[in-house]
Design a protein around this motif. Sequence first.
Motif, PDB file in Angstrom:
ATOM      1  N   GLU A  96      35.041  37.709  45.197  1.00 34.00           N
ATOM      2  CA  GLU A  96      34.472  36.379  44.980  1.00 34.00           C
ATOM      3  C   GLU A  96      35.423  35.263  45.393  1.00 34.00           C
ATOM      4  N   VAL A  97      36.725  35.493  45.237  1.00 34.03           N
ATOM      5  CA  VAL A  97      37.701  34.478  45.635  1.00 34.03           C
ATOM      6  C   VAL A  97      38.388  34.972  46.904  1.00 34.03           C
ATOM      7  N   LYS A  98      37.866  34.580  48.026  1.00 37.31           N
ATOM      8  CA  LYS A  98      38.411  35.028  49.310  1.00 37.31           C
ATOM      9  C   LYS A  98      39.780  34.393  49.531  1.00 37.31           C
ATOM     10  N   SER A  99      40.801  35.199  49.495  1.00 37.34           N
ATOM     11  CA  SER A  99      42.147  34.675  49.663  1.00 37.34           C
ATOM     12  C   SER A  99      43.090  35.790  50.098  1.00 37.34           C
ATOM     13  N   SER A 100      44.111  35.420  50.852  1.00 37.05           N
ATOM     14  CA  SER A 100      45.139  36.380  51.235  1.00 37.05           C
ATOM     15  C   SER A 100      46.344  36.248  50.316  1.00 37.05           C
ATOM     16  N   GLU A 101      46.164  35.514  49.198  1.00 33.76           N
ATOM     17  CA  GLU A 101      47.213  35.346  48.205  1.00 33.76           C
ATOM     18  C   GLU A 101      46.770  35.959  46.883  1.00 33.76           C
TER      19      GLU A 101
END
Length: 234
Positions: free
Chosen positions: A122-127
């Motif tokens: 749901e939270v598209k992030s590379s972190e």
Amino acid sequence: MYADKKPDKVDPHELRLSKWVNCSLSNEPLTQPCVIDRLGNMFNKKALVEALIGKKLPKEFRYIKGLKDMIDIQLEVVPGEGEGEGNARFQCPVPGLEFNGKYKFFALQNCGHVLSAKALKEVKSSECLVCYKEFEECDKIVINGSEEEVAVLRERMEEERSKMKEKKMKKLKNGEAGANGEELSGQGVEVSQLSGKKHGIVDVKGVDNVVGKVKGNGKVENVKDKEAKFQGDV
């Protein structure tokens, strides 16, 4: 004659839950600090280190050769749910999904945070959603995955070991430091709970002494016979 008593049926729900709340090695409740191996099995760190030192790992975990094969993880405790009492419950730190086998979870091996697949989707992030440290797809290790998922992790593990072996051979060929000179940085363990004659370690002070128990090839050696030496060094 009496009929043979049939063994009690194992509740699939209880069996599944056990894998998420108990150490894969000791079967005791997960108590932080915890670690996972490269195939996504969870352990109490103390139990796994003791088994490595005593060379008592069961056959199914013999692929764990040393400290480099375990990854520290950080589990989010459900507030007020038994932390410090040996019966803590854990959850995803983002949506709060419970760590009970109903949902898929991943451990990020570069920072150790454990997050639900739902949160990562749901939270598209590379972190990392907790510490904001960047990660790649290969840094995600599925916890208690399916047979297919574990097979993928095993293949990845073998590939990494093969690359490391090739790298060592290349260094040897070039006259550089070989296996006995390889660095063990980043492989320290908290060992305050492992001190004492019971575990063959006398007054261990910090990470350096534990790394000293690790052979150059990454294997943990039995240190019971080294007790006198440590007493002299302290």
